[in-house]
Structure formats: C-alpha cells, structure tokens
Design an enzyme around this catalytic site. Sequence first.
Site, PDB file in Angstrom:
ATOM      1  N   SER A  10      -9.021   3.011  28.783  1.00  0.00           N
ATOM      2  CA  SER A  10      -8.437   1.790  29.312  1.00  0.00           C
ATOM      3  C   SER A  10      -7.217   1.379  28.484  1.00  0.00           C
ATOM      4  O   SER A  10      -6.262   2.124  28.403  1.00  0.00           O
ATOM      5  CB  SER A  10      -9.518   0.694  29.356  1.00  0.00           C
ATOM      6  OG  SER A  10      -9.111  -0.407  30.127  1.00  0.00           O
ATOM      7  N   GLU A  37     -12.845   1.747  38.615  1.00  0.00           N
ATOM      8  CA  GLU A  37     -12.414   3.123  38.379  1.00  0.00           C
ATOM      9  C   GLU A  37     -11.528   3.637  39.511  1.00  0.00           C
ATOM     10  O   GLU A  37     -10.628   4.460  39.283  1.00  0.00           O
ATOM     11  CB  GLU A  37     -13.622   4.036  38.194  1.00  0.00           C
ATOM     12  CG  GLU A  37     -13.282   5.415  37.643  1.00  0.00           C
ATOM     13  CD  GLU A  37     -12.709   5.382  36.235  1.00  0.00           C
ATOM     14  OE1 GLU A  37     -12.218   6.437  35.778  1.00  0.00           O
ATOM     15  OE2 GLU A  37     -12.743   4.315  35.572  1.00  0.00           O
ATOM     16  N   HIS A  86     -16.293   3.218  35.939  1.00  0.00           N
ATOM     17  CA  HIS A  86     -15.605   2.743  34.743  1.00  0.00           C
ATOM     18  C   HIS A  86     -16.645   2.383  33.681  1.00  0.00           C
ATOM     19  O   HIS A  86     -16.967   1.209  33.477  1.00  0.00           O
ATOM     20  CB  HIS A  86     -14.771   1.517  35.126  1.00  0.00           C
ATOM     21  CG  HIS A  86     -13.484   1.384  34.376  1.00  0.00           C
ATOM     22  ND1 HIS A  86     -12.405   2.207  34.576  1.00  0.00           N
ATOM     23  CD2 HIS A  86     -13.079   0.491  33.432  1.00  0.00           C
ATOM     24  CE1 HIS A  86     -11.393   1.828  33.801  1.00  0.00           C
ATOM     25  NE2 HIS A  86     -11.789   0.786  33.096  1.00  0.00           N
TER      26      HIS A  86
END
Length: 346
Positions: free
Chosen positions: A181, A293, A325
């Site tokens: 991220s 995601e 994610h």
Amino acid sequence: MQVSKRQGVLRRMAAAVTMALLVPMGVAVLGDTATASAAFNPSGQDFWVDSATMGPIKSRIFRAADGNTDRVAYALDGLRARDDLNGWEIETDIARSLTAANINVVMPVGGQSSFYTDWYAPSSFFGLGSGSSSGSATGSSGKVGQKNRYTWETFLTSDLPNALAGRMGFRNSRNGIFGLSMGGSAALTLAAYHPNQFSYAGSFSGYLNVSAPGMKEAIRLAMLDAGNFNVDSMWGPPFDRAWLRNDPFVFAPRLRDQGTRLWVSAGSGLPGPFDRPASPVDLFNTGNAMGLEAIALANTRSFQIRMATLGANNVTYDFPNVGTHSWGYWQDEVFKMTPDMSAHIG
C-alpha cells in the site's frame, strides 16, 4: 442542488479509493482493532538511530542465516504503521523466510501516514497543535499536529544505512526495498531517487499514480483518518510539484533507465484461502477487502501500461487469480519475490 450522474460516480470512486488507502488491512474497517497473528519475533533486535528532525527512530533487524552483511532488504509498512513494531513483523512470517534465504531484513518502525518521504513541515492545521514526532499526529494534549517534521526519505537513505554500515557492517548499496500500500508506492520512489542504494524494489497493492484525478483528495481524507495528518504539510497543495516528484507513474522513466529491478503485484479482489469469514463482521470486512484490492489492481495495471509504453523490461508483474487487500496475500508475494530479489541485491 441536484448532483449529476457523473458527479455521483466520481464521488463514489473517490470514496472507494479513500477506503483503499486506509488499509494495511489486518485492521478492521470498523476500527483499529486488529490482533497480531505473528507479533513479536524474538530473533529480531532493536536498532535505534537518531534523526535530526524526528528524534530516535527504532528499526527491527533480522540477521541473515549465513551471517553475511552484504545482502540487505528494507520492509516498509502501510498507512497505519504503529510505533511499537512494523506490520510485517506483527502480521507475517517473512523475517524467517528472508533470513533463511541469507538476506538481512531491516524493518523501520513508525511513520504513520508518512509515505516515507521528507515533508515540507510538521503536520498541523492553520499552524495549530502539537503532537508526537514520529507516530500519531494527535498528541496527549488532544491537539492535532506534530512537534517535529517527518524526514523519512533522509532517514532511510542516509541516517539508517550509514548507522547500519558503521555499527553492523551492513552494505549500504545494492539493497532491496519493498512495501505494501503506502509502503509499496514509497519503495518505488526511494529506489527511483536513490539507485545506488536500492537495486531492487517491490510494490504490493501499491498506489502507483498518486497525482491521478481523485487521488489527491483521497489521500487527504485517508491521512485525516489515519492519525489526523495534513497532506499539505507533506507535499503541499494539489498543484505542488512534489506530487509529481513522488508519483511512480510520472517518474517511471527513471526506473527504466536505471535498470532498477522491480516486482509489482496486486490481487484480483476475489476471496481466496486467507478469506474465511466466521461472523457478520468478518463477512463485511472481507467484502471491503475485495473492493479495496480491486482498486489497487486497477491502479497497478495503469503503472504496468505506463512501463510498457516506455519499453521497460525490468519488471516482474504478478496478478494472482485470487486475493484481497490483506496480509496473508502480501506475505505470499514476498515468498514468491524472494528468489528474484535474492539474485539482484548484494
């Protein structure tokens, strides 16, 4: 006033991107309530280094199994980085796998909402507030801001590697760096501007076009949520050139021309082996992780297209058929990346 259909779509897109930036997941969407799955690793050692602006900063060091000091990789955390341990240590077992591959691992601790960059000024709103130097921007006084300015790029490319070289003999050139991220974006940035130090960089679910439409507003909201940080203190207003300087999509030619070896990945957003909701809350969080995601995938694909138009051939892309994610998938990416990184550092 009636909102047009186009405006409504743009607002929903901005909100979705904002949510994507709020993750390093393992943090519940409803609050900062995640529990550690691996937590403290006793094989690591605390390594404190002074920063001229941030004060003493802790990193966690994990030594290569064969005792070498030439092969070094830095692991960067996400937006909600904590001040006690790096998320990679809390949530994964990558330290064990990387040290077994004879790679020394450096995990900087702290830097919530920092993007691991040098800020223009301490985070504040209208010049008000005083808080902590390297962690949350909300101090014990309840005021919002920082006493000291973030200078993470300087720390990671000067203070820390020089201290590691001087006190532990670690090589401070041809290192690797990777992150998730926020940390994924930062890994590419640091490699682009410090090619002598970093010969390898990895981005997992990173945000690789931070100056794209809607992203500046999304980052502003995300940083407010993660510690009440003011993005204007970081890269200035939206028209400031610092946004372009820190945008992987923009500086992609540097990565191509320098031949920096890259590993870039994002999941499909479809649930997989690490998504096993056992309650309504789990189900809600899994749904959010799927959407987050999917956005990261679109962002990463844009970077892939950009590099392709430049004729770059120094990138390995990995787009698994499943993956949301969350930490389990990022850990698996490190496992897959390790042989390639091992061949291009030291």
